[in-house]
Design an enzyme around this catalytic site. Structure first.
Site, PDB file in Angstrom:
ATOM      1  N   ASN A   1      14.628  -1.770   6.878  1.00  0.00           N
ATOM      2  CA  ASN A   1      13.451  -1.634   5.996  1.00  0.00           C
ATOM      3  C   ASN A   1      13.452  -0.310   5.234  1.00  0.00           C
ATOM      4  OD1 ASN A   1      12.677   0.185   7.985  1.00  0.00           O
ATOM      5  ND2 ASN A   1      10.536  -0.449   7.975  1.00  0.00           N
TER       6      ASN A   1
ATOM      7  N   ASP B   1      10.315  -0.655  11.417  1.00  0.00           N
ATOM      8  CA  ASP B   1       9.252  -1.635  11.690  1.00  0.00           C
ATOM      9  C   ASP B   1       9.014  -1.841  13.190  1.00  0.00           C
ATOM     10  OD1 ASP B   1       8.558  -2.322   9.081  1.00  0.00           O
ATOM     11  OD2 ASP B   1      10.010  -3.959   8.969  1.00  0.00           O
TER      12      ASP B   1
ATOM     13  N   GLY C   1      12.313 -11.191   8.276  1.00  0.00           N
ATOM     14  CA  GLY C   1      12.804  -9.845   8.567  1.00  0.00           C
ATOM     15  C   GLY C   1      11.964  -9.095   9.578  1.00  0.00           C
TER      16      GLY C   1
ATOM     17  N   GLY D   1      -2.024  -5.273  10.505  1.00  0.00           N
ATOM     18  CA  GLY D   1      -0.808  -4.550  10.156  1.00  0.00           C
ATOM     19  C   GLY D   1      -1.003  -3.129   9.657  1.00  0.00           C
TER      20      GLY D   1
ATOM     21  N   LYS E   1      14.853  -7.892   3.852  1.00  0.00           N
ATOM     22  CA  LYS E   1      15.241  -7.027   4.984  1.00  0.00           C
ATOM     23  C   LYS E   1      16.553  -7.434   5.647  1.00  0.00           C
ATOM     24  CE  LYS E   1      10.621  -5.490   5.960  1.00  0.00           C
ATOM     25  NZ  LYS E   1       9.476  -5.392   6.842  1.00  0.00           N
TER      26      LYS E   1
ATOM     27  N   LEU F   1       0.829  -1.212   0.000  1.00  0.00           N
ATOM     28  CA  LEU F   1       0.000   0.000   0.000  1.00  0.00           C
ATOM     29  C   LEU F   1       0.859   1.256   0.000  1.00  0.00           C
ATOM     30  CD1 LEU F   1      -2.823  -0.778   2.603  1.00  0.00           C
ATOM     31  CD2 LEU F   1      -2.973  -0.771   0.117  1.00  0.00           C
TER      32      LEU F   1
END
Ligand SMILES: NC(=O)c1ccc[n+]([C@@H]2O[C@H](COP(=O)([O-])OP(=O)(O)OC[C@H]3O[C@@H](n4cnc5c(N)ncnc54)[C@H](OP(=O)(O)O)[C@@H]3O)[C@@H](O)[C@H]2O)c1
Length: 257
Positions: free
Chosen positions: A92, A107, A135, A250, A71, A21
């Site tokens: 990331n 993250d 990751g 998430g 990652k 996204l």
């Protein structure tokens, strides 16, 4: 979107990348703020990661996000890494400062902010089970230990990767005991007995028909369920919702990151 000769390029490297996204909201943010930037999804295969990273310099790309499955492997390709990447072992985000590539990890911080602010959950002294050892698992596990959780169990399909993560965590956070359970044990009835927080960091749930890794009977009413998958409502989240458990998907982490 108005792309000109001056437009600066950013983007995301991953495989898959179609689900991301980030291009939608990053480009919307650039437009809203009037910044002369564009954000592009780049499908990067594992064997092309080094070439893609070299391409950041060659094409004067200003910065990229890194997603599945790069990652961890990307870290050794960077010129410099921040303290989070040193501890967590995964990056990331890459920033290109005049050809010097610097890695960051947002993250873990995003996850903690999300679970505290949107979930009302305080990790300190809590018992945690993480599904996955990729990751995202590195970043979340390391941050949770920093926040003072009391114990951590890792369950991953490929046990060797769970062992690598355990070794990494025990090296960075000496004396913090990490337990590994076999992938088959996720079906045990008493899997989550005494566990306060279950985090799915695997990519299971991204596609309709993906296997639901745990069964409904292991969920208990005091459990907080967190699924890092954000592109659809996963079966795990539906199950937690149906059982009236506290839960987050998430999206909350993505926007907090
Ligand atoms: N919400 C957010 O802001 C946010 C941020 C980062 C990532 N994510 C999401 O987190 C997920 C993982 O990303 P990542 O970068 O950590 O990926 P990764 O490094 O490639 O790790 C993938 C993990 O998923 C496991 N896995 C994959 N397919 C599986 C299956 N069929 N059954 C069981 N386990 C399976 C892998 O197990 P093996 O070791 O056995 O292969 C590994 O533990 C993705 O859905 C990504 O979109 C969300």
């Amino acid at each position: 979107m108005d792309i000109k000769g001056t437009t600066k390029i950013t983007g995301v490297f991953g495989n898959p990348v179609e689900h991301s996204l980030s291009p939608v909201f990053q480009n919307a943010a650039f437009q809203a703020t009037g910044l002369d930037y564009v954000y592009i999804p780049f499908l990067v295969l594992q064997e092309n990661l080094k070439k893609a990273v070299d391409g950041i310099r060659a094409l004067n790309i200003k910065g990229v996000n890194i997603t599945i499955p790069h990652k961890s492997n990307v870290v050794k390709l960077l010129d410099d890494i921040d303290d989070d990447v040193k501890i967590l072992g995964v990056a990331n985000t890459i920033l290109n400062e005049n050809g010097i590539l610097k890695g960051f990890n947002t993250d873990g911080k995003g996850f903690i902010r999300s679970i505290q602010e949107d979930g009302g959950f305080t990790p300190k002294d809590k018992k945690v089970l993480i599904l996955g050892a990729g990751g995202t698992s590195y970043a979340i596990a390391g941050r949770l230990i920093k926040e003072g959780i009391s114990s951590l169990i890792i369950c991953n399909r490929t046990k060797e990767k769970a062992i690598l993560l355990k070794n990494h965590l025990e090296k960075k956070f000496t004396f913090f005991p990490v337990k590994i359970i076999n992938f088959e044990e996720r079906k045990n009835k008493d899997l989550l007995n005494g566990v306060d927080l279950l985090v799915n960091t695997t990519s299971c749930g991204m596609k309709e028909g993906d296997e639901l890794l745990i069964s409904e009977e292991v969920l208990h009413k005091n459990l907080f369920v967190y699924d890092v998958v954000y592109n659809r409502k996963t079966e795990l989240i539906k199950m937690a919702q149906d059982k009236g458990l506290r839960h987050l998907n998430g999206l909350s982490m993505l926007t907090a990151t």
